[in-house]
Write a protein that holds these residues in place. Structure first.
Motif, PDB file in Angstrom:
ATOM      1  N   VAL A 129       0.852  -1.185   0.000  1.00 47.68           N
ATOM      2  CA  VAL A 129       0.000   0.000   0.000  1.00 47.68           C
ATOM      3  C   VAL A 129       0.892   1.240   0.000  1.00 47.68           C
ATOM      4  O   VAL A 129       2.025   1.200   0.488  1.00 47.68           O
ATOM      5  CB  VAL A 129      -0.954   0.034   1.214  1.00 47.68           C
ATOM      6  N   GLU A 130       0.379   2.320  -0.555  1.00 50.14           N
ATOM      7  CA  GLU A 130       1.145   3.559  -0.631  1.00 50.14           C
ATOM      8  C   GLU A 130       0.299   4.715  -0.128  1.00 50.14           C
ATOM      9  O   GLU A 130      -0.934   4.621  -0.061  1.00 50.14           O
ATOM     10  CB  GLU A 130       1.603   3.825  -2.070  1.00 50.14           C
ATOM     11  N   GLY A 131       0.967   5.793   0.221  1.00 50.44           N
ATOM     12  CA  GLY A 131       0.269   6.981   0.702  1.00 50.44           C
ATOM     13  C   GLY A 131       0.990   8.242   0.278  1.00 50.44           C
ATOM     14  O   GLY A 131       2.090   8.182  -0.289  1.00 50.44           O
ATOM     15  N   PRO A 132       0.437   9.411   0.572  1.00 57.53           N
ATOM     16  CA  PRO A 132       1.034  10.688   0.142  1.00 57.53           C
ATOM     17  C   PRO A 132       2.299  11.017   0.914  1.00 57.53           C
ATOM     18  O   PRO A 132       2.441  10.687   2.090  1.00 57.53           O
ATOM     19  CB  PRO A 132      -0.079  11.701   0.438  1.00 57.53           C
ATOM     20  N   GLU A 133       3.225  11.679   0.239  1.00 58.37           N
ATOM     21  CA  GLU A 133       4.451  12.122   0.899  1.00 58.37           C
ATOM     22  C   GLU A 133       4.214  13.401   1.684  1.00 58.37           C
ATOM     23  O   GLU A 133       4.917  13.682   2.655  1.00 58.37           O
ATOM     24  CB  GLU A 133       5.558  12.332  -0.136  1.00 58.37           C
ATOM     25  N   ILE A 186      -5.599  -7.458   8.558  1.00 59.47           N
ATOM     26  CA  ILE A 186      -4.752  -6.563   7.762  1.00 59.47           C
ATOM     27  C   ILE A 186      -3.339  -7.128   7.726  1.00 59.47           C
ATOM     28  O   ILE A 186      -2.798  -7.546   8.748  1.00 59.47           O
ATOM     29  CB  ILE A 186      -4.732  -5.142   8.366  1.00 59.47           C
ATOM     30  N   ARG A 187      -2.751  -7.138   6.550  1.00 58.74           N
ATOM     31  CA  ARG A 187      -1.359  -7.566   6.398  1.00 58.74           C
ATOM     32  C   ARG A 187      -0.772  -6.783   5.237  1.00 58.74           C
ATOM     33  O   ARG A 187      -0.940  -7.140   4.080  1.00 58.74           O
ATOM     34  CB  ARG A 187      -1.275  -9.071   6.142  1.00 58.74           C
ATOM     35  N   VAL A 188      -0.102  -5.664   5.534  1.00 57.42           N
ATOM     36  CA  VAL A 188       0.385  -4.762   4.486  1.00 57.42           C
ATOM     37  C   VAL A 188       1.811  -4.311   4.772  1.00 57.42           C
ATOM     38  O   VAL A 188       2.262  -4.305   5.928  1.00 57.42           O
ATOM     39  CB  VAL A 188      -0.519  -3.518   4.355  1.00 57.42           C
ATOM     40  N   ILE A 189       2.510  -3.916   3.717  1.00 57.85           N
ATOM     41  CA  ILE A 189       3.778  -3.195   3.830  1.00 57.85           C
ATOM     42  C   ILE A 189       3.640  -1.900   3.042  1.00 57.85           C
ATOM     43  O   ILE A 189       2.864  -1.817   2.080  1.00 57.85           O
ATOM     44  CB  ILE A 189       4.978  -4.016   3.315  1.00 57.85           C
ATOM     45  N   SER A 190       4.404  -0.876   3.453  1.00 57.66           N
ATOM     46  CA  SER A 190       4.298   0.436   2.802  1.00 57.66           C
ATOM     47  C   SER A 190       5.681   0.998   2.522  1.00 57.66           C
ATOM     48  O   SER A 190       6.281   1.661   3.376  1.00 57.66           O
ATOM     49  CB  SER A 190       3.504   1.409   3.693  1.00 57.66           C
ATOM     50  N   PRO A 191       6.242   0.712   1.346  1.00 60.84           N
ATOM     51  CA  PRO A 191       7.537   1.299   0.961  1.00 60.84           C
ATOM     52  C   PRO A 191       7.341   2.733   0.494  1.00 60.84           C
ATOM     53  O   PRO A 191       6.299   3.079  -0.080  1.00 60.84           O
ATOM     54  CB  PRO A 191       7.993   0.398  -0.182  1.00 60.84           C
ATOM     55  N   GLY A 192       8.333   3.579   0.734  1.00 62.17           N
ATOM     56  CA  GLY A 192       8.199   4.951   0.249  1.00 62.17           C
ATOM     57  C   GLY A 192       9.321   5.856   0.711  1.00 62.17           C
ATOM     58  O   GLY A 192      10.190   5.478   1.507  1.00 62.17           O
ATOM     59  N   ARG A 193       9.272   7.075   0.208  1.00 64.05           N
ATOM     60  CA  ARG A 193      10.285   8.085   0.519  1.00 64.05           C
ATOM     61  C   ARG A 193       9.827   8.922   1.704  1.00 64.05           C
ATOM     62  O   ARG A 193       8.650   9.268   1.815  1.00 64.05           O
ATOM     63  CB  ARG A 193      10.495   8.971  -0.719  1.00 64.05           C
ATOM     64  N   VAL A 194      10.771   9.264   2.600  1.00 65.11           N
ATOM     65  CA  VAL A 194      10.453  10.055   3.787  1.00 65.11           C
ATOM     66  C   VAL A 194      11.467  11.187   3.935  1.00 65.11           C
ATOM     67  O   VAL A 194      12.519  11.184   3.276  1.00 65.11           O
ATOM     68  CB  VAL A 194      10.426   9.177   5.052  1.00 65.11           C
ATOM     69  N   PHE A 195      11.153  12.136   4.825  1.00 64.48           N
ATOM     70  CA  PHE A 195      11.947  13.363   4.916  1.00 64.48           C
ATOM     71  C   PHE A 195      12.176  13.742   6.380  1.00 64.48           C
ATOM     72  O   PHE A 195      11.248  13.701   7.185  1.00 64.48           O
ATOM     73  CB  PHE A 195      11.221  14.513   4.208  1.00 64.48           C
ATOM     74  N   ARG A 196      13.394  14.121   6.692  1.00 69.26           N
ATOM     75  CA  ARG A 196      13.716  14.606   8.035  1.00 69.26           C
ATOM     76  C   ARG A 196      14.792  15.685   7.947  1.00 69.26           C
ATOM     77  O   ARG A 196      15.602  15.688   7.018  1.00 69.26           O
ATOM     78  CB  ARG A 196      14.193  13.462   8.938  1.00 69.26           C
ATOM     79  N   CYS A 197      14.795  16.576   8.929  1.00 67.61           N
ATOM     80  CA  CYS A 197      15.759  17.681   8.933  1.00 67.61           C
ATOM     81  C   CYS A 197      17.131  17.205   9.388  1.00 67.61           C
ATOM     82  O   CYS A 197      17.553  17.468  10.517  1.00 67.61           O
ATOM     83  CB  CYS A 197      15.258  18.805   9.845  1.00 67.61           C
ATOM     84  N   ASP A 198      17.802  16.480   8.539  1.00 67.45           N
ATOM     85  CA  ASP A 198      19.150  16.000   8.839  1.00 67.45           C
ATOM     86  C   ASP A 198      20.156  16.712   7.944  1.00 67.45           C
ATOM     87  O   ASP A 198      19.880  16.989   6.774  1.00 67.45           O
ATOM     88  CB  ASP A 198      19.250  14.488   8.595  1.00 67.45           C
ATOM     89  N   THR A 199      21.312  17.008   8.501  1.00 68.24           N
ATOM     90  CA  THR A 199      22.397  17.570   7.704  1.00 68.24           C
ATOM     91  C   THR A 199      23.085  16.434   6.958  1.00 68.24           C
ATOM     92  O   THR A 199      23.504  15.453   7.586  1.00 68.24           O
ATOM     93  CB  THR A 199      23.419  18.283   8.604  1.00 68.24           C
ATOM     94  N   PRO A 200      23.193  16.525   5.635  1.00 66.83           N
ATOM     95  CA  PRO A 200      23.794  15.415   4.873  1.00 66.83           C
ATOM     96  C   PRO A 200      25.228  15.132   5.301  1.00 66.83           C
ATOM     97  O   PRO A 200      26.049  16.039   5.429  1.00 66.83           O
ATOM     98  CB  PRO A 200      23.744  15.920   3.423  1.00 66.83           C
ATOM     99  N   ASP A 201      25.503  13.873   5.552  1.00 68.51           N
ATOM    100  CA  ASP A 201      26.872  13.416   5.780  1.00 68.51           C
ATOM    101  C   ASP A 201      26.942  11.961   5.313  1.00 68.51           C
ATOM    102  O   ASP A 201      26.041  11.483   4.604  1.00 68.51           O
ATOM    103  CB  ASP A 201      27.311  13.592   7.234  1.00 68.51           C
ATOM    104  N   ALA A 202      27.955  11.234   5.719  1.00 70.49           N
ATOM    105  CA  ALA A 202      28.148   9.878   5.213  1.00 70.49           C
ATOM    106  C   ALA A 202      27.025   8.932   5.620  1.00 70.49           C
ATOM    107  O   ALA A 202      26.762   7.940   4.923  1.00 70.49           O
ATOM    108  CB  ALA A 202      29.485   9.328   5.691  1.00 70.49           C
TER     109      ALA A 202
END
Length: 341
Positions: A129-133, A186-202
Motif C-alpha cells: 500500500v502507498e500513501g502521500p508524501e 490486515i497484512r500490508v507493507i508500505s515502501p516509500g520516501r520520507v523526509f527529516r531535517c538532517d544535515t547530509p553526511d556519510a
C-alpha cells in the motif's frame, strides 16, 4: 489540324524518352493535357470550325489525349522503378559491418533492495500500500500516539508546510490510513520516501526510504512478530542468519524492540561491518499500541497486531558495503553500474 496534333504527339514522345524524374514527367503532362495545355488549346479553337470538322477534330484530339496518357502512364512506371532502384542502391546495408554497441542500464541499489524486501513480504501474503508524501500532523504524529511534546515534532526534526501539514517523517502514516479504510484482518507493507531535517553526511540524508509493515488480526502475539521477522531475515540474508531482539521504545508500539541479525559478512565472528560485535541492527518493531488501533475503530479486545519498519538505505549500505549514503543520490552512472547483474 491533323498535322498539328501529330506534331504534338511526336514532340511528347521525344520528350518522354529524355525524362528521368517524376517532376519532369508531371511538367510534360501539364504542358500537353493541362487546362492550358497544347491539346486543350486545340479544343478551345474549334469554335470557328464547321460541325463536321468539329466532330472529326474532337475525335482526333481525344485519341491523341488517350495516346499521351498511355505513354505517360508507361513512363511513370519506368521512372518509379528507376527511382526505387537508385534509392535501394543508395541505402544499401552492409550486414557484415559491426553494429553500434549500446550501453545497458542497471537498477539503482535502492531499487534492488526495495524489490528484494517487498518480494520477501509479498511471498508471505503481505499487500503493498502507498500513501502521500505530504501528510497531515494527525496521520504522521497524533494517530501514531506521538504526543504534542514528542521531540520528533520539533521543527529541527520535521519539515513543516504549515501548522497542520508536513513532509512525512516515516511511512507509518500509511498504516494509519490503512486502519481507517480497511477492517481486519490486515497484512500490508508500505515502501516509500520520507523526509527529516538532517544535515547530509556519510550516514545521514534529509531524504531517504523506508519500508514499514502492519499486521492486525485475532490472536496476534509477539511470537508471531518474531517468527515473521526471523523468516524475513533468513530469506533476505540467507538461511544461516540468526536474529535477536532488544527492548526499545516507540510511541506507536508496546512492547517495542529492535531486531539485530547476525553479520552477513562475517557470519557473526566479528568484522568491520558489524564493528566486531557479530550483530547488525536492522529494524525496529513491536506490538501495535492500543491507542493506534483505536484510531481506526479497531476492537482492541478482539484484535491485536504488530508493526515493523526498516531503512532501505541502511540495508543497501550494509549489504553492498557502501560507505557514504550520499552516493545513492548523486546520479553517477559509474556508481550505478557497479550493481549491474
Amino acid at each position: 489540324m491533323q498535322n498539328k496534333i501529330n506534331a504534338i504527339l511526336e514532340e511528347s514522345k521525344a520528350k518522354l524518352d529524355e525524362i528521368k524524374s517524376l517532376k519532369d514527367l508531371d511538367d510534360l503532362r501539364v504542358k500537353v493535357l493541362g487546362k492550358k495545355g497544347d491539346l486543350t488549346a486545340i479544343l478551345k479553337n474549334m469554335k470557328d470550325l464547321a460541325p463536321e470538322e468539329k466532330k472529326e477534330v474532337g475525335m482526333l484530339v481525344n485519341k491523341a489525349k488517350q495516346d499521351v496518357e498511355e505513354m505517360i502512364s508507361s513512363k511513370l512506371a519506368e521512372v518509379k522503378a528507376k527511382a526505387l532502384e537508385e534509392k535501394l542502391k543508395a541505402e544499401k546495408l552492409d550486414v557484415t559491418e559491426p553494429g553500434t554497441k549500446h550501453q545497458l542500464g542497471a537498477k539503482h541499489p535502492l531499487t534492488v533492495v526495495t524489490e528484494e524486501i517487498t518480494k520477501v513480504f509479498t511471498s508471505m501474503g503481505f499487500s503493498i500500500v502507498e500513501g502521500p508524501e505530504i501528510e497531515t500532523v494527525f496521520h504522521n504524529f497524533d494517530a501514531l500516539n506521538a504526543g504534542p511534546n514528542h521531540p520528533a515534532r520539533d521543527m529541527t526534526d520535521t519539515f513543516y508546510v504549515n501548522d497542520q501539514v508536513l513532509l512525512r517523517t516515516q511511512t507509518s502514516p500509511v498504516q494509519v490510513r490503512t486502519l481507517l479504510s480497511q477492517e481486519p484482518p490486515i497484512r500490508v507493507i508500505s515502501p516509500g520516501r520520507v523526509f527529516r531535517c538532517d544535515t547530509p553526511d556519510a550516514t545521514h540524508s534529509p531524504v531517504f526510504h523506508q519500508i514499514e509493515g502492519l499486521v492486525v488480526d485475532e490472536g496476534i502475539t509477539m511470537a508471531d512478530l518474531k517468527g515473521v521477522m526471523d523468516s524475513f531475515a533468513k530469506k533476505l540474508f540467507g538461511e544461516e542468519t540468526r536474529t535477536k531482539f532488544r527492548p526499545h521504545h516507540f510511541p506507536f508500539t508496546e512492547p517495542s524492540a529492535e531486531m539485530d541479525v547476525s553479520c552477513f559478512k562475517c557470519g557473526g565472528k566479528g568484522c568491520r561491518v558489524c564493528k566486531g560485535s557479530g550483530w547488525i541492527e536492522i529494524l525496529g518493531c513491536g506490538m501495535v499500541h492500543p491507542n493506534v488501533l483505536k484510531v481506526g475503530d479497531v476492537d482492541t479486545e478482539k484484535y491485536t497486531g504488530f508493526a515493523f519498519g526498516l531503512g532501505v538505505e541502511r540495508v543497501a549500505m550494509l549489504k553492498y558495503g557502501i560507505d557514504d549514503i550520499r552516493l545513492n543520490y548523486e546520479n553517477d552512472i559509474r556508481y550505478i553500474r557497479q550493481f549491474k547483474k
